[in-house]
Design a protein around this motif. Structure first.
Motif, mmCIF file in Angstrom:
data_model
loop_
_atom_site.group_PDB
_atom_site.id
_atom_site.type_symbol
_atom_site.label_atom_id
_atom_site.label_comp_id
_atom_site.label_asym_id
_atom_site.label_seq_id
_atom_site.Cartn_x
_atom_site.Cartn_y
_atom_site.Cartn_z
ATOM 1 N N THR A 1 -36.847 -1.582 -35.531
ATOM 2 C CA THR A 1 -36.379 -1.499 -34.450
ATOM 3 C C THR A 1 -37.560 -1.940 -32.997
ATOM 4 O OG1 THR A 1 -34.791 -0.267 -34.878
ATOM 5 C CG2 THR A 1 -34.919 -0.813 -32.506
ATOM 6 N N ALA A 2 -38.287 -1.045 -33.539
ATOM 7 C CA ALA A 2 -39.955 -1.464 -32.804
ATOM 8 C C ALA A 2 -40.423 -3.028 -32.875
ATOM 9 C CB ALA A 2 -41.339 -0.307 -33.285
ATOM 10 N N PHE A 3 -40.047 -3.314 -33.935
ATOM 11 C CA PHE A 3 -40.787 -4.852 -33.498
ATOM 12 C C PHE A 3 -39.748 -5.705 -32.875
ATOM 13 C CE2 PHE A 3 -43.096 -4.392 -37.163
ATOM 14 C CZ PHE A 3 -44.449 -5.378 -37.210
ATOM 15 N N LEU A 4 -37.704 -6.079 -33.353
ATOM 16 C CA LEU A 4 -36.471 -6.393 -32.819
ATOM 17 C C LEU A 4 -36.839 -5.723 -30.984
ATOM 18 C CD1 LEU A 4 -33.852 -5.423 -34.503
ATOM 19 C CD2 LEU A 4 -34.987 -7.024 -34.449
ATOM 20 N N LEU A 5 -37.324 -5.030 -30.516
ATOM 21 C CA LEU A 5 -37.301 -4.583 -29.658
ATOM 22 C C LEU A 5 -38.293 -6.123 -28.415
ATOM 23 C CD1 LEU A 5 -38.116 -0.938 -28.795
ATOM 24 C CD2 LEU A 5 -37.007 -2.844 -27.273
#
Lengths: 659, 303
Positions: A174-178
């Motif tokens: 999710t961090a990468f998606l953010l």
């Protein structure tokens, strides 16, 4: 659209009712299940309609969250993913009512049902959302709901560990998606998907990499797959079926959606996807071979199948970047068709595994055996799933792999290094994956269902109840029908493929109708095979008429006292292959070998831990842990000081803003 | 679809058992024996078809389905393979992939019916079978891909028809490598020396034979018949490459292919008479070698 929203509401309401009535196990199970089933049927109607007529429908409300809006839309891509999401969630819910029943004394069944319904609804919203904030919220709800389902049996340490691994992996993703969405929106100042356009090539490259890591963690690309073999065995089996069958596909959905947003892809994206596809496919099936825990084995097969799907997508992207419509259409068609097929057979296999766990209480393949006589329906459906996942005709798994093969053979890259690499990766890769998958599923089915029971657990097994049998039966029938009717399904994929490839719909339709003609002949050959088999069976019956047909013991080479424990086990069956591939697998074995002339006891155990878990993530996280532990003094659990931190941070930010 | 091409399947069904006879006769000649009659495989099959059956108590319907599905799959696969002057009954793009996977289905069911007996010997054979075939499959498909790229066709009939004496003139190295790789695959898939010894009677060392220990009567007949058919099938693909007589004159092409099959059977017989079986641990090396040959051929074709 209204039917779809109504369906989602029914699913969520079912979940809340189950939570409210959680001291009444029967009522809460059935309410939640009814919610999922009714909601899914309501949702399937618009999904199928949109897939067949290609229309789009959207709904947009403003929202007070910055950059957020409640913007959902159903288009052919969403519809394609919605069908397995709703279909498998509904079937697994029916199965779950019976599967969770034995836990009623120890646990409130309303709680897992609440999270289950939330998971089903969140997955649907993920593929419907057209605003990044809404997408991320649905994504997070999906991850958290499934986390609580993974840790359903949190009394056991291994399940807590699995849940922890899962939670960390999901949030790194999710961090990468953010980062992905912030970068995506920074161009246009809006996070609505329809306002995104004109991305500079350099930004597109970074965005693509972020998407591959972020969505790939969900999908289970090697080496980000480490959570799969932990989380799938820990979750209740109907949840594993949903997680493996459809939830990880939201990662694939994310990549497909990203590709439609980023415009014309450069060639190296395709090669990256193909490389990921081959490595996930081959290593996935190799690790599956080395496992003797049934659900872990199936989890590794999800990695393998995600690899096959990614191969298809990579081929499609290659077609787009070099301007070959044939390659683009067949690649995407194969990859996306495999998404649906994998949902069917992996859902089926996990439900089958659940039935085995339900009646024998063990996931250890080497402790089972002879279950086909005791569980005829589970056995039959598991066999159909096993044939399908091994990619053998005439079932559905072969149909989608065949499209990928066809793409590589048909397309015009006729010369040069590229052609060699492409043929080797895809033809060699798929052939090896196919052969190893056959080995793995003859092992799984053969050791579990055939032969004699190896332990008392297996000896006392019995067939599961109707509520568990019917979903498996439906999925098995779907595997057969989708295989035999694959040409028609392919022909109806024209809207999806047109949308994914952004090619002219005429071109796509032409390509697909040519594929239809090819697949059609394959189906005729498959029907010929079935007719021949029926004919031969009749012939044997006729030949054996009036002759002696006897039963006797299995040939034992004259040994006087054979026992069930002398049968080949899963570990011994896979040993030649695991030995051959030991540089990758690094299987650890412990053995106490027999000593003296009359050996009293001996012992042998193998364990194949994940290489990327052991050699990549463990050292990395240990290092992070060591480094960050120096900051431990910041965190001591005093609330007042935490409030002070917040105040100080705000102050710093204000000063920074003032500058 | 050319209905006359059904003759290919009929020819395969009629002549396949003869291959075993020729192989055995060659071996007998080498050993200085008279040997069994050329038609021995036919006698065996017809005798088995007239017998009753014994089934193990342990087995289930999977054991009974194995020989039937196996035979049906191999028989169905014959419709994809051209022979001599006739193209295949079913020729469509990518048909050879379907053929390979039909053989895969046959193997899947044979392995399961071996495991159904619960015998550790049959488990051993099953384990070896899946190991070796998983390694042989990439070699075969990559080799076929090389031929597809070379001829520019992706259906088995035009692919093999596209190889003639002229192609051996300018692409001899690639075609020779593919021929060699396919020959190794053929030996491995049909359980011949140096991978497996069809004559061995020690359960511990067998592969295919040990998997079918418990089959009897018509079932065993089906199994023997399907193994002869499989040899015929892979043999016809190999002969299509190494006997490049595709003149278009029906009689010439068919006779030369038949002679090619005869020659193939003699060569297999010679190999079985002069070589020993490899240690099981060395078989994967042989198969990886075959894959390497296919890859080399592909590189040569596409360079």
């Amino acid at each position: 659209m209204s039917l779809l929203l109504l369906g989602l509401c029914v699913i969520v309401c079912g979940g809340f009712l189950a939570l409210l009535l959680c001291n009444k196990p029967k009522l809460s199970s059935w309410l939640a299940c009814a919610g999922v089933v009714v909601g899914s049927v309501l949702g399937l109607i618009p999904a199928i309609t949109v897939l067949l007529n290609g229309a789009k429908e959207s709904l947009r409300y403003d929202w007070s969250i910055p950059f957020g809006s409640f913007f959902i839309e159903i288009d052919p891509i969403s519809a394609l993913f919605l069908i397995p999401i709703f279909g498998l969630s509904a079937l697994a819910a029916i199965y779950g009512t019976e599967y969770l029943w034995p836990y009623r004394q120890r646990k409130f069944l309303g709680v897992p049902w609440f999270f289950y319904n939330l998971l089903a609804a969140a997955m649907a919203v993920v593929v419907l959302a057209r605003n990044a904030v809404l997408f991320l919220i649905a994504w997070e709800v999906m991850s958290l709901a499934s986390f609580f389902l993974v840790t359903f049996e949190h009394e056991e340490k291994q399940n807590r560990d699995a849940g922890w691994t899962y939670l960390v992996a999901m949030h790194i993703g999710t961090a990468f998606l953010l980062a992905f969405f912030i970068l995506l929106g920074s161009n246009t100042g809006s996070l609505d998907f329809d306002k995104i356009g004109n991305i500079a090539p350099s930004a597109a490259n970074i965005l693509f990499l972020l998407a591959v890591i972020g969505f790939g963690t969900k999908a289970g690309f090697m080496p980000m797959h480490v959570w799969l073999p932990e989380a799938h065995p820990a979750a209740p089996s109907h949840v594993s079926a949903v997680m493996s069958g459809v939830m990880i596909k939201t990662g694939i959905y994310g990549i497909v959606r990203t590709l439609t947003l980023l415009g014309q892809p450069p060639e190296w994206w395709a090669w990256l996807l193909i490389a990921i596809g081959v490595s996930s496919g081959v290593l996935g099936v190799l690790f599956a071979l080395a496992q003797h825990d049934l659900k872990r084995l199936l989890a590794y097969h999800s990695v393998e199948n995600i690899g096959i799907i990614t191969l298809g997508l990579g081929l499609g992207v290659l077609g787009l970047s070099i301007g070959s419509p044939t390659l683009a259409v067949l690649g995407f068609a194969g990859g996306l068709f495999h998404v649906v097929n994998h949902a069917l057979f992996k859902g089926l296999l996990f439900l089958g595994a659940g039935s085995i766990v339900h009646v024998t209480g063990t996931r250890e393949i080497d402790h089972l055996g002879g279950l086909l006589k005791r569980m005829p329906w589970t056995g039959l459906t598991f066999l159909i799933g096993a044939v399908a996942i091994s990619g053998l005709p005439p079932l559905n798994g072969f149909a989608s792999e065949f499209l990928i093969y066809l793409g590589v053979f048909k397309d015009g890259i006729s010369n040069g290094v590229q052609a060699v690499v492409l043929t080797l990766c895809i033809i060699g890769g798929l052939a090896l994956i196919g052969g190893l998958a056959c080995a793995c599923f003859t092992k799984a089915f053969g050791i579990i269902f055939l032969g004699e029971p190896r332990t008392e657990h297996a000896r006392h097994a019995h067939e599961v109840k109707l509520a568990m049998r019917i979903p498996m039966l439906i999925l098995a029938i779907c595997c057969i029908l989708v295989g035999l009717f694959s040409p028609f399904l392919i022909r109806h994929a024209v809207f999806v493929i047109t949308q994914v490839t952004s090619l002219d719909s005429q071109v796509v339709a032409l390509e697909l109708s040519e594929t239809f003609a090819i697949m059609w002949r394959f189906v005729v050959a498959a029907v010929l095979l079935i007719v021949l088999a029926v004919f031969l069976a009749a012939m044997r019956k006729w030949m054996l008429r009036g002759r002696s047909v006897r039963s006797a013991g299995t040939w034992d080479c004259g040994y006087a006292a054979p026992s069930a424990r002398m049968q080949y086990t899963a570990s011994s069956f896979a040993q030649p292959l695991t030995y051959l591939f030991k540089p990758f697998l690094r299987t650890h074995s412990k053995s106490v070998s027999a000593k003296e002339y009359f050996p009293a006891e001996s012992d042998f155990a193998t364990e194949t831990a994940d290489i990327s878990g052991r050699y990549l993530f463990e050292p990395t996280f240990n290092w992070i842990n060591r480094t960050l532990s120096r900051l431990h003094w910041l965190q001591h659990g005093r609330l007042q000081i935490y409030v002070l931190y917040i105040a100080l941070t705000l102050l710093v930010l204000l000063i920074w803003k003032m500058r | 679809m050319n209905l006359i091409s059904i003759a290919n399947s009929v020819l395969a069904v009629l002549l396949a058992p003869l291959m075993f006879g020729i192989i055995n006769r060659t071996k007998a000649v080498f050993a200085g024996r008279t040997g069994q009659p050329l038609l021995q495989a036919y006698y065996d099959i017809s005798k088995l078809f007239q017998k009753g059956a014994v089934y193990s108590n342990t087995t289930t319907w999977v054991f009974r389905a194995g020989p039937i599905v196996g035979f049906a799959a191999v028989l169905a696969a014959t419709v994809f393979v051209p022979f001599g002057g006739l193209p295949a009954l079913f020729a469509f793009k990518g048909d050879f992939v379907v053929m390979v996977y039909f053989l895969g289905l046959a193997r899947f069911m044979t392995v399961l019916s071996a495991l159904d007996t619960g015998s550790s010997f049959e488990g051993m054979g099953a384990s070896r079978e899946v190991t070796f075939s998983a390694l042989a499959e990439p070699s075969f498909l990559i080799g076929l891909a090389a031929i597809a790229k070379y001829t520019g066709h992706i259906s088995l009939s035009p692919m093999l028809a596209g190889i003639n004496a002229a192609s051996w003139g300018h692409a001899a190295p690639a075609l020779a490598l593919i021929g060699l790789a396919f020959f190794v695959v053929l030996l491995a898939e049909n359980c011949r020396i140096p991978v497996d010894d069809p004559n061995t009677h020690l359960e511990l060392t067998m592969i295919h034979e040990v998997m079918v220990l418990d089959h009897s009567g018509p079932d065993l007949g089906f199994i023997i018949y399907s193994s002869t058919l499989k040899l015929w099938l892979l043999g016809s693909v190999l002969i299509g490459i190494i006997v490049p007589v595709h003149s278009g004159i029906f009689l010439l092409d068919t006779v030369s292919s038949l002679l090619g099959m005869l020659g193939l059977a003699v060569v297999i017989g010679i190999i079985e008479s002069t070589m020993a079986r490899l240690r099981l641990l060395h078989v994967p090396q042989l198969l990886l070698g075959a894959t390497a040959l296919s890859i080399l051929a592909l590189v040569l074709v596409l360079r």
